[in-house]
Write a protein that holds these residues in place. Sequence first.
Motif, PDB file in Angstrom:
ATOM      1  N   UNK A   1      23.837  45.145  35.266  1.00 37.91           N
ATOM      2  CA  UNK A   1      23.172  44.228  36.190  1.00 37.91           C
ATOM      3  C   UNK A   1      22.860  42.820  35.195  1.00 37.91           C
ATOM      4  N   UNK A   2      23.420  41.875  35.522  1.00 38.09           N
ATOM      5  CA  UNK A   2      23.257  40.748  34.828  1.00 38.09           C
ATOM      6  C   UNK A   2      22.419  39.617  35.611  1.00 38.09           C
ATOM      7  N   UNK A   3      21.420  39.162  34.867  1.00 40.09           N
ATOM      8  CA  UNK A   3      20.209  38.355  35.506  1.00 40.09           C
ATOM      9  C   UNK A   3      20.269  36.967  34.782  1.00 40.09           C
ATOM     10  N   UNK A   4      19.580  36.177  35.594  1.00 42.24           N
ATOM     11  CA  UNK A   4      19.509  34.687  34.986  1.00 42.24           C
ATOM     12  C   UNK A   4      17.830  34.783  34.457  1.00 42.24           C
ATOM     13  N   UNK A   5      17.692  33.606  33.683  1.00 39.17           N
ATOM     14  CA  UNK A   5      16.209  33.730  32.989  1.00 39.17           C
ATOM     15  C   UNK A   5      14.933  33.924  34.001  1.00 39.17           C
ATOM     16  N   UNK A   6      15.203  33.672  35.183  1.00 42.06           N
ATOM     17  CA  UNK A   6      14.329  33.876  36.226  1.00 42.06           C
ATOM     18  C   UNK A   6      14.253  35.234  36.813  1.00 42.06           C
ATOM     19  N   UNK A   7      15.299  36.248  36.179  1.00 44.62           N
ATOM     20  CA  UNK A   7      15.107  37.374  36.557  1.00 44.62           C
ATOM     21  C   UNK A   7      15.918  37.829  38.044  1.00 44.62           C
ATOM     22  N   UNK A   8      16.711  36.518  38.342  1.00 49.38           N
ATOM     23  CA  UNK A   8      17.625  36.845  39.754  1.00 49.38           C
ATOM     24  C   UNK A   8      18.852  37.140  39.154  1.00 49.38           C
ATOM     25  N   UNK A   9      19.328  38.238  40.082  1.00 55.66           N
ATOM     26  CA  UNK A   9      20.686  38.899  39.685  1.00 55.66           C
ATOM     27  C   UNK A   9      21.948  38.063  40.104  1.00 55.66           C
ATOM     28  N   UNK A  10      22.583  37.761  38.906  1.00 55.26           N
ATOM     29  CA  UNK A  10      23.715  36.978  39.014  1.00 55.26           C
ATOM     30  C   UNK A  10      24.952  38.007  39.355  1.00 55.26           C
ATOM     31  N   UNK A  11      25.187  39.226  38.894  1.00 53.57           N
ATOM     32  CA  UNK A  11      26.062  39.837  39.188  1.00 53.57           C
ATOM     33  C   UNK A  11      25.792  41.287  38.808  1.00 53.57           C
ATOM     34  N   UNK A  12      26.451  41.999  39.703  1.00 50.48           N
ATOM     35  CA  UNK A  12      26.342  43.513  39.499  1.00 50.48           C
ATOM     36  C   UNK A  12      27.765  44.234  39.222  1.00 50.48           C
ATOM     37  N   UNK A  13      27.987  44.959  38.162  1.00 49.35           N
ATOM     38  CA  UNK A  13      28.970  45.587  37.669  1.00 49.35           C
ATOM     39  C   UNK A  13      29.243  47.076  37.497  1.00 49.35           C
ATOM     40  N   UNK A  14      30.332  47.649  37.642  1.00 49.92           N
ATOM     41  CA  UNK A  14      30.467  49.130  37.191  1.00 49.92           C
ATOM     42  C   UNK A  14      31.407  49.427  36.307  1.00 49.92           C
ATOM     43  N   UNK A  15      31.289  49.981  34.983  1.00 47.75           N
ATOM     44  CA  UNK A  15      32.507  50.089  34.457  1.00 47.75           C
ATOM     45  C   UNK A  15      32.528  51.620  34.124  1.00 47.75           C
ATOM     46  N   UNK A  16      34.004  52.214  34.126  1.00 51.86           N
ATOM     47  CA  UNK A  16      34.081  53.594  33.619  1.00 51.86           C
ATOM     48  C   UNK A  16      35.154  53.637  32.266  1.00 51.86           C
ATOM     49  N   UNK A  17      34.584  54.161  31.519  1.00 48.15           N
ATOM     50  CA  UNK A  17      35.415  54.530  30.309  1.00 48.15           C
ATOM     51  C   UNK A  17      35.916  55.906  29.994  1.00 48.15           C
ATOM     52  N   UNK A  18      37.221  56.151  29.625  1.00 47.97           N
ATOM     53  CA  UNK A  18      37.616  57.360  29.351  1.00 47.97           C
ATOM     54  C   UNK A  18      37.313  57.547  28.155  1.00 47.97           C
ATOM     55  N   UNK A  19      37.021  59.063  27.585  1.00 45.42           N
ATOM     56  CA  UNK A  19      36.477  59.202  26.346  1.00 45.42           C
ATOM     57  C   UNK A  19      37.564  60.005  25.665  1.00 45.42           C
ATOM     58  N   UNK A  20      38.663  59.592  24.804  1.00 47.40           N
ATOM     59  CA  UNK A  20      39.741  59.979  24.338  1.00 47.40           C
ATOM     60  C   UNK A  20      39.777  60.414  22.954  1.00 47.40           C
ATOM     61  N   UNK A  21      40.688  61.214  22.305  1.00 43.66           N
ATOM     62  CA  UNK A  21      40.640  61.487  20.827  1.00 43.66           C
ATOM     63  C   UNK A  21      41.166  59.948  20.138  1.00 43.66           C
ATOM     64  N   UNK A  22      40.733  59.713  18.963  1.00 36.14           N
ATOM     65  CA  UNK A  22      40.795  58.518  18.206  1.00 36.14           C
ATOM     66  C   UNK A  22      42.268  58.529  17.705  1.00 36.14           C
ATOM     67  N   UNK A  23      43.033  57.403  17.603  1.00 41.01           N
ATOM     68  CA  UNK A  23      44.483  57.312  17.166  1.00 41.01           C
ATOM     69  C   UNK A  23      44.504  57.981  15.958  1.00 41.01           C
ATOM     70  N   UNK A  24      45.459  58.406  15.488  1.00 40.08           N
ATOM     71  CA  UNK A  24      45.552  59.378  14.040  1.00 40.08           C
ATOM     72  C   UNK A  24      45.892  58.067  13.011  1.00 40.08           C
TER      73      UNK A  24
END
Length: 145
Positions: A122-145
């Motif tokens: 949730x991204x808000x401005x200085x007045x606390x009003x919502x500017x943007x709502x986002x959802x992110x999904x990350x895969x958890x993978x083995x690190x590269x060799x």
Amino acid sequence: MTELPAEISIPDFLAALPEGAGRLNETMGVELREISAQRVVGTMPVEGNTQPYGMLHGGASVVLAETLGSVGSGLHAYPLGKIALGVDINATHHRPAFPGTVVTGTATAVHLGRTSAVYEVVITDEAGKRVCTSRITCALIDPPA
């Protein structure tokens, strides 16, 4: 991989990143304020991150959301011996923000699993009003060799 303690301060976290990491965040003025696998908070100025009409660029909001969700996912992935890789992000832009203000993003874990992590941001401005709502999904993978 660099050894991270269970609880990590922001300076220690930044110092553990590879050389040159986070250049986009530096360019955009993203600053981390609070970090844990459960919650990540960061700020970004609107100034310098605007679209042609002078308002906060929607892509800048997505960069902030991706940064916060990826940091949380990375902290969750580390004890599993994994790294986090963003695979999906979406954003709904609710209202404009203008230069002279700073927006704050708060990423809250929705799912912390063995192979994926999901955050609502949730991204808000200085007045606390919502500017943007986002959802992110990350895969958890083995690190590269």
